[in-house]
Design an enzyme around this catalytic site. Structure first.
Site, PDB file in Angstrom:
ATOM      1  N   HIS A  76       0.868  -1.209   0.000  1.00  0.00           N
ATOM      2  CA  HIS A  76       0.000   0.000   0.000  1.00  0.00           C
ATOM      3  C   HIS A  76       0.889   1.239   0.000  1.00  0.00           C
ATOM      4  O   HIS A  76       1.493   1.577   1.012  1.00  0.00           O
ATOM      5  CB  HIS A  76      -0.912   0.014   1.229  1.00  0.00           C
TER       6      HIS A  76
ATOM      7  N   ASP B 186       1.465   2.668   3.522  1.00  0.00           N
ATOM      8  CA  ASP B 186       0.623   3.854   3.324  1.00  0.00           C
ATOM      9  C   ASP B 186       1.476   5.127   3.338  1.00  0.00           C
ATOM     10  O   ASP B 186       1.001   6.197   3.707  1.00  0.00           O
ATOM     11  CB  ASP B 186      -0.490   3.943   4.370  1.00  0.00           C
TER      12      ASP B 186
ATOM     13  N   LYS C 225      -9.492   0.112  -5.860  1.00  0.00           N
ATOM     14  CA  LYS C 225      -9.506   0.760  -4.544  1.00  0.00           C
ATOM     15  C   LYS C 225     -10.845   1.442  -4.272  1.00  0.00           C
ATOM     16  O   LYS C 225     -11.325   2.249  -5.065  1.00  0.00           O
ATOM     17  CB  LYS C 225      -8.378   1.802  -4.489  1.00  0.00           C
TER      18      LYS C 225
ATOM     19  N   HIS D 207     -10.477   1.406   1.775  1.00  0.00           N
ATOM     20  CA  HIS D 207     -10.239   2.398   2.830  1.00  0.00           C
ATOM     21  C   HIS D 207     -11.461   2.291   3.745  1.00  0.00           C
ATOM     22  O   HIS D 207     -12.531   2.788   3.413  1.00  0.00           O
ATOM     23  CB  HIS D 207     -10.087   3.809   2.250  1.00  0.00           C
TER      24      HIS D 207
ATOM     25  N   HIS E 295       1.548   5.421  -1.700  1.00  0.00           N
ATOM     26  CA  HIS E 295       1.194   6.593  -2.513  1.00  0.00           C
ATOM     27  C   HIS E 295       2.474   7.133  -3.137  1.00  0.00           C
ATOM     28  O   HIS E 295       3.406   7.509  -2.418  1.00  0.00           O
ATOM     29  CB  HIS E 295       0.531   7.668  -1.649  1.00  0.00           C
TER      30      HIS E 295
ATOM     31  N   HIS F  18      -4.646  -0.549   5.706  1.00  0.00           N
ATOM     32  CA  HIS F  18      -4.172   0.218   6.859  1.00  0.00           C
ATOM     33  C   HIS F  18      -5.118   0.149   8.078  1.00  0.00           C
ATOM     34  O   HIS F  18      -5.632   1.160   8.533  1.00  0.00           O
ATOM     35  CB  HIS F  18      -3.866   1.675   6.504  1.00  0.00           C
TER      36      HIS F  18
HETATM   37  O1  DOR Z   1      -3.214   9.700   5.539  1.00  0.00           O
HETATM   38  C1  DOR Z   1      -3.556   9.374   4.407  1.00  0.00           C
HETATM   39  N1  DOR Z   1      -2.991   9.945   3.316  1.00  0.00           N
HETATM   40  N2  DOR Z   1      -4.512   8.465   4.268  1.00  0.00           N
HETATM   41  C2  DOR Z   1      -5.027   8.174   3.049  1.00  0.00           C
HETATM   42  O2  DOR Z   1      -5.914   7.370   2.982  1.00  0.00           O
HETATM   43  C3  DOR Z   1      -4.566   8.912   1.847  1.00  0.00           C
HETATM   44  C4  DOR Z   1      -3.220   9.426   2.020  1.00  0.00           C
HETATM   45  C5  DOR Z   1      -2.805  10.425   0.959  1.00  0.00           C
HETATM   46  O3  DOR Z   1      -3.018  10.146  -0.237  1.00  0.00           O
HETATM   47  O4  DOR Z   1      -2.251  11.471   1.300  1.00  0.00           O
HETATM   48 ZN    ZN Z   2      -3.318   5.121   1.525  1.00  0.00          ZN
END
Ligand code: DOR
Ligand code: ZN
Length: 369
Positions: A30, A271, A116, A153, A32, A191
């Site tokens: 997971h 995450d 997702k 999520h 970003h 998460h």
């Molecule tokens: O804290 C987070 N940041 N939780 C998420 O689900 C998305 C992520 C983000 O893309 O910044």
């Molecule tokens: Zn995330």
């Protein structure tokens, strides 16, 4: 490969004064990565630690089609520094308008590994997320039929639900009904942050006819190591703010227990969610901890705390590939018990900087380059 833990070359037993830990090369299930210059800034940190990562689709605009996912994948591969070996595993962003045809296309694509679900308004760039799963029955039926996992999520967004209870409500109001209505659906509860979620995934996961669990969960390093006190320690701490938000100590303990249980339905997902420093340290600061530069170090710290270093390899390198039906990585990484200080900030896009999670702090474990 089993975890090889040594202290001055002598096996010292998991969790006790081990000084080196070698495990099969891990993956991040997971992540970003963002896009453009921001992506180029953060990608090497992940590629240094992990061989593969499930890349979240919450870009602006979101990655809603297979074509967009392929183009995003090409941009990631192009941004990878020469000599680094890293495979991005792509995801689609589910919306009220996602068609069954798009899901079938995704299942046929060699690059797309999941779809997702962001409840609308739950987190960063989730405005286009799902308003109600009742609008997604065709897409869900296609996911059930193809076996492509739904990555969730798990928070309800109703204003009357306390922010610390959003995940527990989600289990009763969304997770249980959707898994009842689509019993063949394969789900990753992303998460997880609560005892309730850890228990739900422990007890409700079943092995499919292919021998793979039909329900799994990822757990972040921050939720294994910190409780919600960290958000307010000595003042408001924006770099500890992520969604779902850190919870009480009893929940952290339950997550650590689940992660170190050896159960195959729990695996690593950082995450890691990069935001520029000025967008975290402001009124209405963004949610997300940029943990990629310290990820394996923090997981090693957490597993050592639990006296379970011998189970880190399963969590980091074995359970995820088994769930997704992917081969195990070749090769290994080594972590060393050696104190080091995390850089207080790093260069980021547009001439700005980014604060890595635990920037300026001293950590006990270090990934060997
Ligand atoms: O804290 C987070 N940041 N939780 C998420 O689900 C998305 C992520 C983000 O893309 O910044
Ligand atoms: Zn995330």
């Amino acid at each position: 490969m089993t975890a090889n833990i040594s202290s001055q070359g002598v096996f010292s037993g998991a969790g006790t004064c081990a000084s080196q830990l070698t495990i099969r090369h891990p993956d991040d299930w997971h992540l970003h990565l963002r896009d453009g210059e921001a992506m180029a800034c953060v990608l090497p940190a992940t590629a240094k630690q992990f061989r593969r990562a499930i890349v979240m689709p919450n870009l602006k605009p979101p990655v809603t089609t297979v074509e967009m996912a392929h183009a995003y994948r090409d941009r990631i591969v192009a941004a990878l520094p020469a000599g680094m070996q890293f495979e991005p595993l792509m995801t689609l962003y589910l919306t009220d308008a996602t068609t069954a045809e798009e899901i079938y296309k995704a299942a046929e694509s060699p690059f797309v590994q999941g779809v997702k679900l962001y409840p609308a308004g739950a987190t960063t760039n989730s405005q286009a997320g799902v308003s109600t799963l009742a609008r997604c029955t065709a897409a869900l039926a296609a996911l059930e039929k193809t076996g492509l996992p739904l990555l969730v999520h798990g928070e309800v967004t109703d204003a009357h639900v306390d922010v610390f209870d959003r995940e527990a409500f989600f289990i009763d109001e969304v997770m249980v009904p959707v898994r009842r209505d689509f019993p063949g659906l394969r789900v990753v509860f992303e998460h997880i942050t609560t005892r309730q979620a850890a228990q739900y995934v422990t007890h409700e996961s079943r092995l499919g006819s292919d021998g793979r669990p039909n329900l799994a969960a990822t757990i972040t390093p921050q939720h294994l190591l910190f409780n919600r006190n960290a958000l307010f320690k000595g003042g408001l701490q924006p770099h500890w703010y992520c969604l779902p938000v850190l919870k009480r100590e009893e929940h952290r303990k339950a997550l650590l227990q689940a992660a170190t249980s050896g159960l195959s339905q729990f695996f690593l997902g950082t995450d890691s969610a990069p935001h520029a420093r000025h967008l975290k340290e402001m009124a209405c600061g963004c949610a997300g901890c940029y943990s990629a530069p310290v990820a394996m170090e923090l997981y090693a710290q957490a597993f050592e705390l639990a006296g379970a270093l011998d189970r880190l390899e399963g969590f980091a390198s074995l359970h995820g590939p088994a769930f997704y039906g992917l081969p195990l990585n070749e090769g290994s990484i080594t972590l060393e018990k050696r104190e080091w200080t995390v850089p207080a900030e790093l260069p980021f896009a547009d001439g700005k900087t980014i604060v890595p999670f635990l920037g300026g702090e001293t950590l006990p474990w270090k990934l060997v380059d």
